[in-house]
Design a protein around this motif. Structure first.
Motif: not given
Lengths: 508, 99, 652, 513
Positions: D499-504
């Protein structure tokens, strides 16, 4: 000076066959006409079976017999055995007497004038000629000797012993005698022509090596320097002679004409056995005697293989006669075998042996089926007449389809395993491009095999179409054997492959 | 003795024979041309045998003669039959099988 | 998974999160039964659609029962929710694991919070009323059972849409309502126009679905998940570019479902369906799904101002387009459909304003659900009494014959044009306020829209219920049976008190939704009283113009030529013409040429090769002349080649 | 030794074929019963095997290896993994359904129907062998051998142009097969050179083949599979075959038999030629996208019912190939899942269309109209089958299509976006077809058309029910597939896209707990 030793035990199969052939000639001369047929058939079968048993007993032998003239080794015995099996089945086909109203597939007297009073009398009297059997025995003897020949002289003799009876056999058809005689003439003239070329090449090779023995020639190749021109020309000319026999392009022209004109049982016999014997001789000559020249003859064989596969497959496309089509198909198959030959190693030999055996069986079966499809003029070989055969006689059509699929190399038939092994040998030997051509040719070839199947199964039968004659046991058993072997060798090819592989070592 | 001369002669004979097969219509003459080719080969064999000083080539020549004789028997049988049927010994007339 | 959600919940609660996160807890007690909401109508649909003729006689009762059961369940949940603290009203119900492929996993789980609660009540409540109404409306239709089956299917799918806690599950409901809509628009399949309209609705919606699919694909690429919790919690970590892209893709999806520009063309045609369908699906609920989607995705849009701007622009364009189209239609249902487009434009616009507008969008959505359903059912009642005549130019003076219909319709009318204290006044006014607070241009668009709304609704009212009688039936129009009028009355009451009630009675809708949507107070550029006055003046002006044109003068039965704008509006502002010229024609041409290319080109290449090989074969075959001398010559040539080949190899 | 379940699974239909063929001619019904009975028996065994792998219940199913051609190192090696399980299940399920569907079809011909049924079982046995085979030669043998019974099925029973269609089918596939033969041999020679002559798949996968050779072999294999599957521009045989074969035959052909092609791509091509697959993936992806759009557009332009459905299959095969060569776990799982779903969906479509054609005696779309009036149930199943064709949730086809698109999106964004157009086009061709045939005024020739019969309902109901059930509860199947797909992709050596965005953080923690 000691008398040369002759290994009679190892040569027994050959002696049996030739002996039986001579006896057959005598029978022809002295036995009463009525008895000749049963005696001849019986004698042939006994001789062939006896020879086969002897060959089987010899299995595993690896020696040079008759003062170096004959090699009794794996490839020779394998091919001899195969030829004998095929010959036994063929003799069954020759003996078939139920299909023709007046007798068998052969003219009552081949020398009688077609349409003459003499011929009419012979037909009316239901006279049958039986000289076919000794002739076939001679041919079989030649064929057995051909792949076993271990010196140039024996090779030439075997070639002639094999060919001469075949020339005659081609001209013996009961029906369409003009075509049959023409086929014989063409085969004879071209065969003699090629023999002469072969002989001339032989002379050159002898001139270079100073010996006739394969093994010594091979040694001479490494020892002698210079005069390579003579050697190479000689090898080339000898190759031509043998390539002629296997029906490779551009020495194939005789094949379609002769296959079409010859009596169909003979065509089958010739197509199956000659090819075996000639390839056996070709492989032995080139591997044993000329193995050292590999790099010289490989390019030539590449070219011949490519031309053979492509021409055979492409020209078969537009054939309208089933026998002619099968002839071109046999040309294409010669090309497939050549691809493996180019690889030139023992695995290639095994592959070739296997291929030849399976191809021979399927070919014999296919031509036997052709003899059964008949109309008022004899065999109905024109393709158009085969339309709807699948509806009239599903079993026969299915059998023929099986043979065609084997030719096309469809899996679960012996043809597939054969193709797999020769192509494997070719790629292993670095001839991948040849395999690509082979694949293309196979695709083209598939088209005309499929066309026949379409015709048989998906077309409606013509109202005036041919009938399928009910054969006697001779033919029925032969075809059944062929079909069973074709299927069985497609599903469990292991044993035969193993045998072929074990038999692939040439004695030197 | 220069064996090359014999070889050249044999090549010439062979070529004549081959040309004969190609150009002559009469089956008998075509067949005789083939015989000529065989004999050209024989000449080579004998020459080479002489060169190498062994007898193999000469033996071959004998065998070839026998074979040629057998070939004649078979060939003539076929040609004669065809001649009787067609009243012609021209190889060009025997061209029903084609294409 | 449960622990995930609770962990997320606590985290979000402590952080305060984006637009207004609240604790999402795993459901217990009655909330555990949320799935029953969907199960009832789904079961109803299954029974009705698979049960065959056996259920013909009681089909409508089963249908109504399922819907009402769901409504009751909704009420129970609602009151249970009221009993929870205002920031603890979000519950998830984990049902089953859906898929786990390549690290992407989806659970079928439901999320019941204030937002979905509002929708649940709207869907089941208005839905149940329309079910009841349909008993009367569809009485003479031999396929009534199937109609109820489809309606139940719709309710189930719509509930799944609003209750899903994962975009993928939401999408299942999304497509489910699309299917129900397709089936119901094309319910009278024997009419070609109905079948074509149904197909058109579905296909145009599919264009929107592309947006949905791509939005979800983007989410998976960016967040590795499509679950609400993961996506919303991680949105801040994503680049603005991606968030904007996701927002725009979602907007495309919303445009399809909510008939927003440029995917508005299907809604007018969708009026081919039975009128209750138009009321339920194409006015009150399904078409608002796009608004729901945008509001639900608040966390995304909060981070993507550009995407929000796009939403506002789409909303503004649609609200004006819909209003203009509504002015020119003589078909009562199409006029109402134009109005629906326009009103949803309002909602979209409000949703595009961000936290300042989300709650108002939902507010308007609810009141619109009441009064538009009311008016559509009223129109249905009129048609029922007028032998399915839809052309308003053949109506006139119906208020005498259909008093109940007239009065209930009037309540809806007053609500939609925004006369205080009717429902629409409160909701629309809030949107206009928020719009002005955001941007002058947007504000003016909403104001203009309000004026036009007043015009076309008055026109509709006048042409239908007032003026000269233009119908010539031997059989005079009659009032509808009670089974139809009772739902009308209920909806009329809601149209009257809905706005005031939701805003001031009990809980304020804005506060109610705040935990989900967040809250933002806006500053108006002018005093509030001034804006209200201006708005009301605009509305009165619209009414007055309409009166001048249709009340003052007799309505003509034939269609007047009209000015270019009218003509354009009659043709749906050339939306269909545009689609035809830009998509259909070239598409047909493309298809036809591809078929040609397929046969000549692709197949032709193969056949051509085969022919070429065949030709080669025929040519090569001629070498086989039959002359033995030529064979010998070939052989001799071959000899030459072979010997040469052998010799040449040695040369280098 | 445990019971050889897998061999039994293959032997049953083979035996059934023989027994069917042995039924005396003229006793058509008996032949049909025997064939259907054996198909059902196979289904039972298949179900037993599936249960073990889907629900982790030990049924004693184990991989089997018996020597076959020791000279080549070829063996009768069978094994089940997730991918083959899915397709095996599809095959055993589809066969009895197809057998039942063609109950009457064969009788319309002036031929004994028994051959048709016997051939069907032969194809089933061969297809099953292909899916279970762990030996490349064995796979190749059945891959090619399968053509012959199918060829006869097309050529002997079907429409007026069936001969042409059958020949075209056979030749196309033979050409592909021959190219593959060369590649199979080339691959084997690689193993010979490596000193371990073998056709055993794991042995071959373990080979380290240089990239150039991989490319050649890849081309050979892919050509065969791309023709079989079929991928644009090697597809033109399929519409003809689909149009001319009997409907149920076309159903089996494109629903089950052609899956051998896509199965070969994911189970053979990817692990055998990882480097070439990686390098060629963009090209194949492009071809797949063209297939999707091209097939859909041509489907829209068709006037022949069966041809139309043939083209839809081309579009769907495009999706499957796209998913395989997107080289992401999600897409590959989706693609494999798609194979099963497309099988069910296409069979349903073809079969229902067959009912229609059977009633009306015409394949032309224009000869229908308003069918829903006289035959509402028929129209209903047609619609549901159609909806499965346009991948409408919750029908199982949806999830697979979505996984393919989203999985592709993580790697090849433009391709995924263009492929998404396919979902609009599919709606167009299915619904337009429905509109033209089922809705509108009732055509005179259609009046009085009988509604769905019981036998027909029995044929269609399981398909649609399965699509629905699997659509709701796909996890057991997708899990099994996913498990098998993962090592394949590891073999190819592609990193799963992160995933491009770090998962919260808190979400991450939550999952960890």
């Amino acid at each position: 000076m000691n008398a040369p030793t002759i290994e009679y035990a190892e040569l027994a199969p050959l002696i049996t066959i030739f002996g039986a052939a001579v006896v057959g000639v005598l029978i022809e001369a002295f036995a009463p006409r009525r008895l000749r047929h049963p005696i001849q058939v019986g004698l042939s079968l006994v001789a062939l079976v006896a020879a086969l048993v002897q060959v089987i007993l010899l299995a595993g032998t690896g020696m040079v017999a008759a003062v170096g003239a004959v090699a009794i080794d794996g490839p020779a015995l394998f091919l001899q055995g195969t030829i004998l099996v095929l010959a036994i089945i063929s003799v069954g086909f020759f003996a078939e007497r139920r299909l023709e109203a007046g007798g068998d597939a052969f003219a009552p007297s081949a020398s009688s004038l077609p349409g003459s009073e003499e011929e009419r009398v012979l037909v009316r009297e239901r006279m049958l000629q039986t000289e076919v059997y000794p002739l076939v025995l001679f041919a079989v003897g030649g064929m057995m000797l051909f792949p076993a020949a271990n010196d140039l002289l024996m090779l030439f003799i075997a070639l002639e012993v094999m060919s001469l009876p075949l020339y005659l056999l081609c001209g013996m058809a009961r029906r369409r005698r003009l075509l049959s005689q023409e086929a014989a003439l063409k085969y004879f003239l071209l065969g003699a022509f090629s023999s002469a070329i072969f002989l001339f090449g032989m002379a050159f090779v002898y001139g270079y090596a100073g010996t006739l023995r394969f093994g010594e020639i091979s040694e001479a190749l490494t020892a002698n320097v210079g005069q390579d021109g003579i050697l190479l020309a000689g090898v080339g000319l000898m190759a031509v002679g043998l390539l002629f026999k296997v029906g490779a392009v551009p020495f194939h022209s005789w094949t379609p004409d002769v296959y079409q004109g010859a009596p169909t049982p003979i065509t089958g016999f010739m197509a199956a056995c000659t090819k075996l014997a000639a390839f056996g001789a070709l492989v032995r000559l080139f591997y044993v005697a000329f193995g050292g020249l590999r790099t010289d003859w490989q390019p030539m064989l590449w070219a011949v293989a490519i031309a053979t596969m492509l021409v055979g497959a492409v020209v078969a496309l537009t054939q309208t006669d089933i026998k002619r089509m099968l002839a071109y198909s046999s040309i294409a198959h010669a090309g497939f075998v050549l691809t493996a030959m180019v690889a030139a190693d023992s695995s290639a030999t095994g592959a070739i042996l296997f291929y030849l055996a399976t191809y021979g069986i399927a070919t014999l079966g296919a031509f036997a089926v052709v003899t059964l499809v008949r109309d008022s003029g004899g065999e109905a070989t024109h393709l158009a007449k085969w339309a709807g055969l699948g509806r009239r006689s599903p079993v026969l059509a299915a059998t023929f389809a099986l043979f065609l699929l084997a030719f096309a190399g469809i899996p679960l038939t012996s043809g597939f395993v054969g193709k797999l092994s020769v192509f494997t040998a070719a790629i292993d030997g670095g001839a991948a491009p040849l395999v690509v051509v082979g694949v293309i040719a196979s695709a083209v070839a598939a088209f005309f095999y499929v066309r026949v199947i379409v015709l048989m199964f998906f077309s409606d039968p013509a109202p005036e179409g041919p009938t399928v004659a009910v054969p006697s046991l001779w033919t029925a058993v032969g075809i059944t054997l062929g079909a069973a072997a074709t299927l069985l060798l497609g599903i469990v090819p292991g044993p035969l492959l193993d045998l072929a592989q074990q038999a692939s070592i040439f004695v030197r | 003795m220069n064996p090359t001369n014999y070889l050249v002669l044999s090549i010439i004979l062979f070529s004549i024979g081959a040309a004969g097969v190609l150009v002559r219509r009469n089956a008998l003459i075509a067949f005789m041309s083939v015989e000529l080719m065989l004999n050209a080969a024989n000449l080579s064999f004998v020459t080479f045998a002489r060169m190498h000083g062994n007898l193999d080539g000469q033996i071959v020549a004998f065998f070839v003669m026998v074979v040629a004789a057998a070939e004649v028997v078979v060939g003539l049988a076929i040609i004669v039959t065809i001649f009787r049927t067609r009243r012609s010994a021209s190889v060009d007339d025997a061209s029903l099988l084609k294409l | 998974m449960t622990s995930t959600l609770s962990a997320l919940a606590t985290a979000v609660a402590t952080e305060g999160g984006h637009g207004g996160g609240q604790a999402v807890v795993s459901a217990t007690g009655v909330f555990d039964l949320t799935w029953l909401l969907i199960a009832f109508p789904l079961l109803g649909a299954a029974i009705l659609l698979l049960g065959g003729r056996r259920t013909d006689r009681v089909g409508h009762l089963i249908g109504c029962g399922a819907s009402i059961a769901s409504f009751v369940m909704g009420l129970v949940l609602f009151f249970a929710m009221l009993g929870e603290p205002s920031d603890g009203r979000a519950f998830t119900v984990q049902l089953w694991e859906y898929v786990n492929a390549g690290g992407y996993s989806v659970d079928v789980s439901l999320l019941l919070d204030q937002l979905s609660m509002a929708f649940v009540l709207l869907i089941t409540g208005v839905g149940s009323l329309i079910h009841v109404y349909s008993i009367g409306y569809m009485e003479h239709d031999e396929r009534r059972r199937r109609f109820f089956g489809y309606l139940n299917l719709f309710v189930a799918a719509m509930l799944l849409l609003v209750l899903a806690s994962d975009y993928l599950v939401l999408f299942i409901g999304w497509e489910g309502v699309g299917l129900a809509s397709y089936l119901l628009i094309g319910f009278w399949q024997h009419k070609n126009s109905a079948a074509v309209a149904a197909k058109k609705a579905f296909v145009v919606n599919r264009v929107g679905d592309m947006g949905m699919v791509l939005a979800m694909a983007s989410m998976i690429t960016v967040f590795g998940s499509t679950a609400f919790d993961v996506v919303f919690a991680s949105a801040e970590g994503a680049s603005t570019g991606w968030v904007t892209v996701i927002g725009l893709f979602l907007l495309l999806g919303a445009c399809g479902k909510s008939a927003q520009f440029p995917l508005q063309s299907w809604l007018l045609d969708a009026m081919e369906g039975p009128t209750p369908v138009s009321a339920l699906i194409h006015a009150a609920t399904m078409v608002t799904a796009g608004v729901y989607l945008i509001v639900r995705s608040a966390a995304i849009y909060d981070l993507a101002p550009d995407a929000r701007t796009a939403v506002v622009v789409v909303g503004a364009i649609t609200l004006l387009m819909g209003a203009i189209i509504g002015c020119a239609k003589d078909d009562i249902k199409k006029a109402l459909a134009g109005s629906t487009m326009s009103q949803i434009g309002y909602m979209t616009l409000a949703a595009g304003l961000g936290p300042a507008g989300y709650a108002f969008a939902i507010f308007h959505l609810l009141t619109h659900g009441f009064f538009k359903a009311n008016m559509f059912l009223g129109a249905g009642s009129v048609m029922h009494g007028m032998h399915d005549e839809v052309n308003m130019r053949r109506y006139g003076g119906l208020r005498i014959m259909m008093p109940v219909t007239f009065i209930t319709f009037a309540m809806g009318y007053l609500a939609i044009i925004g006369i205080p204290p009717f429902a629409g006044y409160f909701s629309k006014d809030k949107i206009i306020e928020a719009a002005f607070a955001d941007n002058w241009v947007v504000g003016l668009a909403t104001l203009l829209g309000a004026g036009i709304t007043a015009f076309y609704m008055t026109r509709l009212m006048l042409m239908t219920f007032f003026g000269n009688r233009r119908w010539q039936h031997s059989d005079p129009p009659h009032e509808s049976p009670p089974v139809m009028t009772v739902p009308l009355i209920v909806l009329a009451v809601l149209s009257v008190i809905g706005g005031f009630g939701l805003l001031y009675l009990g809980a304020d809708i804005v506060d109610w939704l705040a935990p989900v949507t967040g809250e933002a107070h806006h500053d108006l550029p002018m005093p509030l009283w001034l804006l209200i006055t201006i708005t009301l003046a605009t509305v009165v002006a619209g009414v007055a113009v309409a009166w001048a044109m249709y009340g003052h003068r007799a309505v003509r039965e034939d269609v007047p030529a009209g000015n270019p704008l009218t003509v354009a509006a009659r043709n749906d502002l050339y939306g269909d013409a545009f689609n035809e010229a830009v998509f259909m024609r070239p598409g047909q041409y493309l298809t036809r040429s591809l078929v040609y290319f397929e046969n000549r080109g692709v197949d032709g290449a193969v056949v051509g090769t085969a022919t070429a090989v065949g030709g080669l074969s025929a040519r090569l075959r001629r070498w086989q002349t039959g002359f033995v001398r030529s064979y010998a010559a070939t052989m001799l040539g071959g000899v030459g080649v072979v010997v040469l080949a052998m010799l040449l190899v040695r040369l280098p | 030794m445990t019971f050889p379940w897998l061999t039994t699974l293959i032997a049953l239909p083979a035996l059934g074929a023989v027994l069917t063929a042995l039924v005396p001619s003229g006793r058509g019904p008996l032949a049909k019963q025997v064939a259907t009975g054996f198909a059902l028996l196979t289904l039972l065994v298949g179900a037993l095997i599936s249960i073990q792998y889907l629900f982790d219940v030990d049924m004693g199913v184990e991989s089997e290896t018996y020597e076959w051609i020791p000279e080549f190192g070829a063996s009768w090696a069978l094994d089940v993994h997730g991918i083959s399980l899915a397709l095996m299940a599809l095959t055993v399920l589809a066969t009895p359904i197809v057998a039942l569907a063609m109950w009457r079809e064969a009788e319309d011909e002036q031929r004994d129907p028994k051959a048709f049924f016997a051939l069907l079982l032969v194809v089933e046995a061969l297809t099953l062998t292909a899916f279970l085979s762990q030996d490349v030669l064995l796979f190749y043998v059945v891959f090619e051998a399968m053509l012959i019974p199918l060829y006869f099925m097309i050529g002997m029973y079907g429409g007026p142009q069936r001969r042409y269609a059958a020949v075209k089918f056979l030749l196309y596939n033979l050409v592909g097969g021959l190219a593959m033969l060369a590649a199979v041999i080339g691959l084997y020679v690689q193993s010979v050179d490596a000193g371990n002559p073998s056709f055993f798949l794991p042995d071959l996968i373990a080979l380290d083949i240089d990239t150039t050779t991989q490319w050649w072999l890849f081309v050979g294999f892919m050509l065969a599979f791309a023709i079989k599957a079929p991928l644009w521009p090697f597809h033109t045989w399929l519409p003809d075959a689909a149009a001319e074969a009997t409907p149920s035959n076309a159903a089996f052909l494109s629903g089950v038999a052609d899956k051998v092609g896509t199965y070969g791509m994911i189970a053979l091509v990817l692990p055998l030629f990882p480097d070439a697959s990686r390098d060629a993936a963009p090209v194949i992806v492009a071809l797949a996208v063209v297939s999707i759009i091209y097939g859909a557009l041509l489907a829209i332009g068709q006037t022949d019912l069966k041809r139309l459905i043939g083209y839809t299959s081309i579009s769907h095969f495009g999706f499957i190939v796209l998913g395989i060569f997107a080289l992401s776990g999600q897409a590959a799982t989706g693609a494999t899942f798609y194979m099963v779903n497309h099988g069910l969906s296409t069979i349903a479509l073809f079969v229902v269309v067959g009912f229609l054609i059977n009633r009306r005696g015409s394949r032309q779309v224009d000869d229908f109209g308003g069918v829903q009036k006289p035959a509402p149930k028929l129209a209903g199943v047609f619609l549901v089958a159609g909806l499965s064709g346009l991948a409408l949730p919750p029908l199982a086809t949806f999830l697979s299509e979505f996984l393919v698109i989203s999985g592709t999106f993580t790697r090849y964004r433009p391709a995924a976006i263009i492929a998404t157009l396919g979902i609009v086009l599919s709606a167009l061709y299915i619904l337009w077809l429905y509109q033209r045939t089922m809705t509108g005024p009732v055509q005179p020739a259609v009046e009085g058309m009988p509604d769905l019969r019981t036998r027909e309902a029995v044929v269609v109901a399981p398909l649609l029910a399965l699509l629905l059930v699997v659509g709701f509860f796909p996890k057991p199947l997708t899990d099994a597939i996913d498990e098998a797909v993962e090592p394949t992709l590891v073999e190819v050596g592609v990193e799963p896209p992160e995933p491009l965005a770090p998962v919260a953080e808190h979400v991450e923690e939550g999952t960890g707990r």
